[in-house]
Design a protein around this motif. Sequence first.
Motif, short mmCIF file in Angstrom:
data_model
loop_
_atom_site.label_atom_id
_atom_site.label_comp_id
_atom_site.label_asym_id
_atom_site.label_seq_id
_atom_site.Cartn_x
_atom_site.Cartn_y
_atom_site.Cartn_z
N UNK A 33 12.36 6.92 2.69
CA UNK A 33 11.27 6.57 1.85
C UNK A 33 11.15 5.08 1.81
N UNK A 34 10.05 4.83 2.13
CA UNK A 34 9.76 3.20 2.06
C UNK A 34 9.01 2.64 1.02
N UNK A 35 9.55 1.76 0.12
CA UNK A 35 8.82 1.55 -0.91
C UNK A 35 8.51 0.07 -0.85
N UNK A 36 7.11 0.04 -1.35
CA UNK A 36 6.38 -1.04 -1.27
C UNK A 36 5.87 -1.79 -2.50
N UNK A 37 6.48 -2.82 -3.24
CA UNK A 37 6.36 -3.24 -4.41
C UNK A 37 5.37 -4.54 -4.40
N UNK A 38 4.25 -4.65 -4.98
CA UNK A 38 3.49 -5.63 -4.72
C UNK A 38 3.39 -6.46 -6.25
N UNK A 39 3.73 -7.88 -6.07
CA UNK A 39 3.64 -8.44 -7.41
C UNK A 39 2.65 -9.67 -7.32
N UNK A 40 1.45 -9.63 -7.89
CA UNK A 40 0.36 -10.65 -7.97
C UNK A 40 0.50 -11.70 -9.02
N UNK A 41 0.39 -12.89 -8.54
CA UNK A 41 0.25 -13.97 -9.83
C UNK A 41 -1.20 -14.47 -10.14
N UNK A 42 -2.09 -14.15 -9.07
CA UNK A 42 -3.49 -14.57 -9.51
C UNK A 42 -4.28 -13.55 -10.03
N UNK A 43 -5.58 -13.73 -10.10
CA UNK A 43 -6.63 -12.74 -10.69
C UNK A 43 -7.09 -11.92 -9.22
N UNK A 44 -6.63 -11.98 -8.32
CA UNK A 44 -7.36 -11.12 -7.31
C UNK A 44 -6.96 -9.66 -7.33
N UNK A 45 -7.82 -8.91 -6.96
CA UNK A 45 -7.84 -7.23 -7.02
C UNK A 45 -7.77 -6.67 -5.70
N UNK A 46 -6.77 -5.70 -5.45
CA UNK A 46 -6.59 -5.07 -4.14
C UNK A 46 -6.74 -3.66 -4.50
N UNK A 47 -7.52 -3.35 -5.47
CA UNK A 47 -7.86 -1.95 -5.64
C UNK A 47 -8.64 -1.45 -4.42
N UNK A 48 -8.26 -0.36 -3.81
CA UNK A 48 -8.94 0.10 -2.62
C UNK A 48 -8.72 -0.49 -1.21
N UNK A 49 -7.73 -1.46 -1.55
CA UNK A 49 -7.65 -2.09 -0.16
C UNK A 49 -6.77 -1.56 0.74
N UNK A 50 -6.74 -1.62 2.04
CA UNK A 50 -5.72 -0.83 2.92
C UNK A 50 -4.45 -1.87 3.19
N UNK A 51 -3.48 -1.34 3.28
CA UNK A 51 -2.14 -1.90 3.50
C UNK A 51 -1.71 -1.60 5.02
N UNK A 52 -1.51 -2.77 6.00
CA UNK A 52 -1.28 -2.43 7.18
C UNK A 52 0.10 -3.43 7.39
N UNK A 53 1.10 -2.59 8.15
CA UNK A 53 2.37 -3.42 8.28
C UNK A 53 2.55 -3.83 9.69
N UNK A 54 3.09 -5.14 10.05
CA UNK A 54 3.34 -5.46 11.25
C UNK A 54 4.73 -5.15 11.74
N UNK A 55 4.79 -4.24 12.98
CA UNK A 55 6.36 -3.94 13.20
C UNK A 55 6.63 -4.45 14.47
N UNK A 56 7.63 -5.38 14.74
CA UNK A 56 8.32 -5.88 15.74
C UNK A 56 9.04 -5.00 16.51
N UNK A 57 8.71 -4.59 17.69
CA UNK A 57 9.79 -3.84 18.59
C UNK A 57 9.90 -4.59 19.93
N UNK A 58 11.21 -5.31 19.86
CA UNK A 58 11.58 -6.20 21.28
C UNK A 58 10.46 -7.37 20.80
N UNK A 59 9.82 -7.61 22.04
CA UNK A 59 8.80 -8.38 22.04
C UNK A 59 7.40 -7.89 21.70
#
Length: 334
Positions: A33-59
């Motif tokens: 299981x991968x857990x993604x915990x987001x803590x925001x300090x500003x007033x920005x809203x991420x509701x309904x936004x998509x999350x993408x991961x950048x994964x590095x495999x070798x180069x």
Amino acid sequence: MNYLRKIIYLNEYNGGEYGSSIGFVKLSKKQTRLRIEIQLTGKISLHRQKIYLLIKNKNVINKMFADTVTEKGTRIDISLEEPEEALKGDIIGIIIGTENEITCGGTQDHSINLLDYVHPEKVRAAAEISEDMPEEAPDKVSELSEQTAEKVEKILEETVSKEPVPEEQAVQGTSEERPEAQTEEKNEVDEPEEEGEEVQIEIEADHDEAYEFRKIFSSHPGMYPFDDDEMEVCVQISPVDFSDFPKAFWRMGSNSFLLQGYYNYRHLLLAHTKEKIYIGIPGQYHRRDKYLADMFGFGRFKGIHNKQIRLGDFGYWMMEFDMPKPTDGGMCCS
């Protein structure tokens, strides 16, 4: 990847322009299981936004869709089955937004430009426009540039020709035009000078150090990256903020060890307990960094997790100093 626990700091993007720090993401793994915990300090809203991961495999770096934010507020907690692609590489960055526009994101590899993974359709559309552009278009652009240059030159000439004329010359003319002007100037010199009006200037009273720190703590975005509750308040700052500190701290803005930590993680930490104030530089615990931290006055390393420090742990190199005492007898940073 059997073990994962890292923090990636988020920066806001406005219209594709790199913006200020707005929080951080904790990535951790338990079994599959991968857990993604987001803590925001500003007033920005991420509701309904998509999350993408950048994964590095070798180069090779791949962008992979992870999930869509369904929660509202400044604390977002997402748990999902670890994607198969993540098992084959290292998660080095995160992008939150749409396929074509980034809202916020961050990476642990500062040679990577997140915008390279966000605007494929816009880049493609721009390329199609350039291919469809007729051959005579560059000539027209050049012609417009010449016309613009001529207009600018004309405006400059008019500006130079309209330099302000001294009031005496504007009304009476120059001394060459009116010989009597020289006589009038001489008489003015012979007359006794009149006493000028007395102008009173109200000077703002100096504030003590306690007031200045209280103002900084109340005006900067809060964050709390630690597992324990040792610190009462933590806020994000940057090197330019030292100009708002008491004068004794102005030199901190040019501390080379501090600047290196800031440019690696794009933020600094200002925290306080009941008796101490701390300036924190983000970084990982290594022997070489410990030597440099001691040399520059940041002798204490505080990890974000409440456990014994090990090599490679993430945390903050801290400089501490006594809490200043307010002259009015109140609290400094409450």
